[in-house]
Design an enzyme around this catalytic site. Structure first.
Site, mmCIF file in Angstrom:
data_model
loop_
_atom_site.group_PDB
_atom_site.id
_atom_site.type_symbol
_atom_site.label_atom_id
_atom_site.label_comp_id
_atom_site.label_asym_id
_atom_site.label_seq_id
_atom_site.Cartn_x
_atom_site.Cartn_y
_atom_site.Cartn_z
ATOM 1 N N ASN A 28 0.868 -1.199 0.000
ATOM 2 C CA ASN A 28 0.000 0.000 0.000
ATOM 3 C C ASN A 28 0.895 1.237 0.000
ATOM 4 O O ASN A 28 2.097 1.146 0.264
ATOM 5 C CB ASN A 28 -0.954 -0.009 1.204
ATOM 6 C CG ASN A 28 -0.224 -0.166 2.518
ATOM 7 O OD1 ASN A 28 0.568 0.698 2.911
ATOM 8 N ND2 ASN A 28 -0.422 -1.283 3.194
ATOM 9 N N ASP A 38 0.915 -9.250 1.042
ATOM 10 C CA ASP A 38 1.771 -8.341 1.829
ATOM 11 C C ASP A 38 2.045 -8.977 3.205
ATOM 12 O O ASP A 38 3.192 -9.056 3.667
ATOM 13 C CB ASP A 38 1.014 -7.001 1.974
ATOM 14 C CG ASP A 38 1.877 -5.869 2.468
ATOM 15 O OD1 ASP A 38 3.110 -6.026 2.523
ATOM 16 O OD2 ASP A 38 1.317 -4.787 2.784
HETATM 17 N N1 AR6 Z 1 1.238 -15.740 -2.650
HETATM 18 C C1 AR6 Z 1 0.831 -15.299 -3.866
HETATM 19 N N2 AR6 Z 1 -0.295 -14.590 -4.053
HETATM 20 C C2 AR6 Z 1 -1.039 -14.314 -2.955
HETATM 21 C C3 AR6 Z 1 -0.685 -14.741 -1.649
HETATM 22 C C4 AR6 Z 1 0.513 -15.480 -1.520
HETATM 23 N N3 AR6 Z 1 0.947 -15.911 -0.346
HETATM 24 N N4 AR6 Z 1 -1.652 -14.290 -0.789
HETATM 25 C C5 AR6 Z 1 -2.567 -13.631 -1.515
HETATM 26 N N5 AR6 Z 1 -2.223 -13.653 -2.823
HETATM 27 P P1 AR6 Z 1 -3.831 -8.639 -2.133
HETATM 28 P P2 AR6 Z 1 -3.991 -6.050 -3.522
HETATM 29 C C6 AR6 Z 1 -2.896 -13.067 -3.995
HETATM 30 O O1 AR6 Z 1 -5.132 -8.395 -1.441
HETATM 31 O O2 AR6 Z 1 -5.303 -6.423 -4.106
HETATM 32 C C7 AR6 Z 1 -2.736 -5.462 1.462
HETATM 33 O O3 AR6 Z 1 -3.409 -5.255 2.661
HETATM 34 C C8 AR6 Z 1 -4.386 -12.810 -3.892
HETATM 35 O O4 AR6 Z 1 -5.118 -14.003 -4.181
HETATM 36 O O5 AR6 Z 1 -2.737 -9.241 -1.338
HETATM 37 O O6 AR6 Z 1 -2.955 -5.455 -4.426
HETATM 38 C C9 AR6 Z 1 -1.749 -4.336 1.143
HETATM 39 O O7 AR6 Z 1 -1.123 -3.821 2.295
HETATM 40 C C10 AR6 Z 1 -4.588 -11.762 -4.978
HETATM 41 O O8 AR6 Z 1 -4.833 -12.368 -6.241
HETATM 42 O O9 AR6 Z 1 -3.238 -7.262 -2.774
HETATM 43 C C11 AR6 Z 1 -2.634 -3.315 0.477
HETATM 44 O O10 AR6 Z 1 -3.287 -2.506 1.430
HETATM 45 C C12 AR6 Z 1 -3.255 -11.033 -5.040
HETATM 46 O O11 AR6 Z 1 -2.347 -11.792 -4.225
HETATM 47 C C13 AR6 Z 1 -3.641 -4.162 -0.256
HETATM 48 O O12 AR6 Z 1 -3.679 -5.431 0.400
HETATM 49 C C14 AR6 Z 1 -3.309 -9.602 -4.534
HETATM 50 O O13 AR6 Z 1 -4.147 -9.533 -3.408
HETATM 51 C C15 AR6 Z 1 -3.234 -4.398 -1.688
HETATM 52 O O14 AR6 Z 1 -4.277 -5.042 -2.351
#
Ligand code: AR6
Length: 177
Positions: A28, A38
């Site tokens: 973020n 994250d």
């Molecule tokens: N390995 C690979 N992909 C993953 C994993 C993992 N361990 N865990 C989740 N994903 P998101 P955003 C995927 O929500 O939408 C955070 O709070 C998940 O299925 O992690 O960019 C940050 O601090 C999805 O397809 O990131 C920001 O505030 C993808 O990762 C916010 O979330 C991205 O999901 C960013 O949101």
């Protein structure tokens, strides 16, 4: 003849386990550890990662910063901030910001001579970007980077959920057919 997409692989799984030079985090703008990928990356890297990334203070959507990987197998982590999808806003702008996010990742990785990189599906979790549209933008941006740079970087798209995995594999199959 080798094709520009020959160095791209789609993996279904947890990005923290990737054996690459660099993994990308979906961060973020405040660079404060959050949820999703994250959270997983910060858990695996240890508390030093939060301290290192906070030194940058802020990162606008579309941009990225780099830190060491600490306890991760990867030597470094690129923290990239994707757009927050909001269908009542100018969605074309969100699309451009997502493309810019991936451009920033590839620029930073090239600058740091990274040979292999694992990238999650940025913005398609908490930030709610439609997965099919995101996949299209990511592929376009990645192929444009590979075409113009002639980079030999190995790119691993880490898809955590089945929908993203299926979308990405379909794109790759289409290119190969
Ligand atoms: N390995 C690979 N992909 C993953 C994993 C993992 N361990 N865990 C989740 N994903 P998101 P955003 C995927 O929500 O939408 C955070 O709070 C998940 O299925 O992690 O960019 C940050 O601090 C999805 O397809 O990131 C920001 O505030 C993808 O990762 C916010 O979330 C991205 O999901 C960013 O949101």
């Amino acid at each position: 003849m080798r094709k520009n997409y020959d160095n791209i692989q789609i993996i279904r799984g947890d990005i923290t386990t990737a054996k690459v030079d660099c993994i990308v985090n979906a961060a973020n703008s405040w660079l404060i550890p959050g949820g999703g990928v994250d959270h997983a990356i910060h858990q695996a890297a240890g508390p030093e990662l939060a301290i290192a990334v906070k030194k940058f203070r802020h990162c606008d959507p579309g941009n990225a910063v780099i830190t060491p990987g600490f306890n991760l197998k990867a030597t470094s982590v690129i923290h990239a901030v994707g757009p927050i999808w909001n269908k009542s806003e100018n969605t074309e702008e969100h699309e451009q910001v997502l493309s810019k996010t991936y451009q920033s990742i590839y620029e930073l990785a090239t600058k740091h001579a990274i040979q292999s990189i694992a990238i999650p599906n940025i913005s398609t979790g908490v930030y709610d970007f439609p997965k099919d549209l995101a996949a299209e933008i990511v592929w376009q941006t990645t192929l444009a980077f590979l075409n113009t740079s002639q980079s030999k970087m190995k790119i691993f798209f880490y898809c955590f959920d089945a929908e993203n995995y299926n979308l990405y594999t379909r794109f790759l199959q289409k290119l190969k057919s």
